[in-house]
Design an enzyme around this catalytic site. Structure first.
Site, short mmCIF file in Angstrom:
data_model
loop_
_atom_site.label_atom_id
_atom_site.label_comp_id
_atom_site.label_asym_id
_atom_site.label_seq_id
_atom_site.Cartn_x
_atom_site.Cartn_y
_atom_site.Cartn_z
N GLU A 212 0.80 -1.23 0.00
CA GLU A 212 0.00 0.00 0.00
C GLU A 212 0.84 1.28 0.00
OE1 GLU A 212 -3.20 0.11 2.80
OE2 GLU A 212 -4.07 -1.73 2.06
N GLU A 400 -5.20 -8.36 0.47
CA GLU A 400 -5.90 -8.06 1.74
C GLU A 400 -7.36 -7.78 1.47
OE1 GLU A 400 -4.33 -4.91 4.25
OE2 GLU A 400 -2.28 -5.65 3.97
C1 FCB Z 1 -4.56 -1.97 5.41
C2 FCB Z 1 -3.17 -2.23 5.92
C3 FCB Z 1 -3.12 -3.21 7.06
C4 FCB Z 1 -4.26 -2.99 8.03
C5 FCB Z 1 -5.57 -2.96 7.29
C6 FCB Z 1 -6.77 -2.80 8.18
O1 FCB Z 1 -4.59 -0.73 4.79
O2 FCB Z 1 -2.35 -2.71 4.88
O3 FCB Z 1 -1.87 -3.11 7.68
O4 FCB Z 1 -4.06 -1.85 8.74
O5 FCB Z 1 -5.55 -1.90 6.36
#
Ligand code: FCB
Length: 494
Positions: A212, A400
């Site tokens: 990210e 994620e």
């Molecule tokens: C993402 C992050 C991770 C966590 C989630 C909830 O943006 O990559 O580390 O904080 O959100």
């Protein structure tokens, strides 16, 4: 030990240890047994209709600073998150990741939790300052040893390791020399990536470069609510982002140079997941245009090797300084693209340039426990579909997806997180739609295995499938763990 790259040890359908014999010992049984089972015939016809492709990779995700603790042991250097969390007033309740969920010492038990879920893969991040305490120079062998042990433990339990090289814990020593404002940091990252690739690619088949970029750049260098807590003017900010995408590209090249042939590498970016507000052909075209432009500074330049005209025009005199060689490095060919998807960006078509308009979610639009998290399952259909359609990406991972919830254990000690189950059912249904349409999504990593240190929110926001009592470090799987386990078991939407 060597892993078979073509079929990760834990891929659905692959021959792997049975989950049943470990489920009770890891404590998932109590919740799992409460899940009503449909009649066998019904279950298999429903499963067939909602099936994921054979070999689909089901995993969970975490990151080093959020779970490891052990912030200053075995020669680890200080990271910008250590420094930031130790600064009074930066984190809710003064929480820090000093101990976190003590994964550094409890990783074996945590691997058993994954095994009990039936997960076939695990995405974790390497702490750069654990391996290079000063960011560059002499490595600290004890730091790498931890990831060696973790990797071996995963493989021994039939779980494929997917390693992220940077999940925001920059060595403080590099920050002191300019951090991401300095181009040298991109080269230092590539050198560290090459070292990690050389040491671990005999057992780790997939490396994510940077997690990210958009989040750590926007929150760390614009609003300053993340480490290193800076508020830079636009020109310096654009240069930080450019150095980060350059670091990604240089790291791809050093992994290629140092890792075992066949090692796969790609980013893990939280793209703006653009969704047509209503699925008309005009809005779908508008969504595709918006997908390129709203991701222009990161994913688009990685995949196209140029900043879009609109991006450069909007930046004007503040545009990043770059060379043709930079762009070539940034667009180094990838093996896969990982995207983190939490929420949608709705758009509709407009008759005037740029041909799209963002439709802000209504005030009463449902949100999850974190106010930023708009509930929009369609994002998990459209984001991967755009990657395939616009850029012809042939291997996609959802690196994620998950949600925070106001989890409270019930009288029996279990968290019945029906909201997280609803979230997963909605998002996974849309992911299944994507795979059924032929979008090449190869796997899904649920954020997160365990409740953990949620950055500025400290321990106040829980994202785990497994509840953690932070005072005692007791782990207890939630209702959502039983739901996810059932999805994995069926390789289909429950
Ligand atoms: C993402 C992050 C991770 C966590 C989630 C909830 O943006 O990559 O580390 O904080 O959100």
């Amino acid at each position: 030990m060597t892993a078979d790259r073509s079929a990760p040890p834990g891929a659905a359908g692959a021959d792997r240890p049975s989950r049943r014999d470990v489920i009770a010992s890891a404590g998932v049984g109590a919740v799992a047994l409460n899940v009503a089972r449909p009649a066998q015939a019904q279950q298999s016809s429903a499963s067939a209709a909602r099936a994921f492709p054979p070999g689909f990779v089901w995993g969970t995700a975490t990151s080093s600073y959020q779970i490891e603790g052990a912030w200053n042991v075995d020669g680890k250097g200080e990271s910008i998150w250590d420094r930031f969390a130790h600064t009074p007033g930066e984190i809710q309740n003064g929480d820090t990741g000093d101990v976190a969920v003590d994964h550094y010492h409890r990783y074996k038990a945590d691997v058993q939790l994954m095994r009990a879920l039936g997960a076939g893969a695990y995405r974790f991040s390497l702490s750069w300052p654990r391996i290079f305490p000063d960011g560059v120079g002499a490595p600290n062998p004890a730091g790498l040893d931890f990831y060696d042990r973790l990797t071996d433990e995963l493989l021994a339990n039939g779980i494929a390791p997917f390693a992220t090289l940077y999940h925001w814990d920059l060595p403080q020593a590099l920050e002191d020399r300019g951090g991401w404002e300095s181009r040298d940091t991109a080269q230092a990252f590539a050198d560290y990536a090459g070292h990690a690739g050389a040491k671990l690619s005999d057992r780790i088949g997939h490396f994510f470069t940077i997690n990210e970029i958009s989040t750590f750049v926007d929150l760390g260098y614009v609003t300053g609510i993340f480490a290193p807590g800076l508020k830079l003017p636009p020109a310096r900010l654009n240069q930080v982002r450019h150095h980060a995408v350059l670091a990604h590209g240089l790291a791809v090249q050093s992994i290629r140079a140092s890792a075992r042939p066949g090692t796969k590498v790609g980013p893990a970016e939280n793209v703006a997941a653009v969704v047509p507000a209503v699925e008309t052909s005009e809005n779908i075209d508008a969504a595709e245009r918006a997908m390129r432009e709203l991701n222009a500074g990161i994913l688009t330049v990685m995949l196209e090797g140029r900043y879009t005209d609109a991006f450069l025009a909007a930046a004007g005199a503040d545009a990043p300084k770059f060379s043709a060689e930079d762009l070539k490095a940034i667009a180094s060919p990838l093996d896969f693209v990982g995207i983190n998807v939490y929420m949608p960006t709705y758009v509709r078509a407009t008759a005037t340039p740029p041909g799209y308009e963002v439709v802000p979610p209504a005030k009463s639009h449902p949100r999850m426990a974190s106010s930023w998290q708009v509930f929009g399952p369609e994002s998990l259909y459209w984001a991967p579909r755009h990657l395939h359609k616009i850029w012809n990406v042939k291997e996609i991972y959802i690196s994620e997806n998950g949600c925070g919830a106001a989890d409270q254990p019930a009288a029996d000690g279990i968290v019945y997180d029906s909201d997280r189950v609803m979230f997963l059912r909605g998002y996974l249904a849309m992911l299944q739609r994507a795979t059924a349409d032929g979008v090449p999504v190869r796997g899904y990593f649920l954020w997160s295995l365990l409740d953990n240190f949620e950055w500025t929110s400290g321990y106040g926001t829980r994202f785990g499938l497994v509840h953690v009592d932070f005072a005692t470090q007791t782990r207890t799987p939630k209702l959502s763990a039983a739901y996810y386990s059932e999805a994995i078991r069926r390789n289909a939407l429950p």
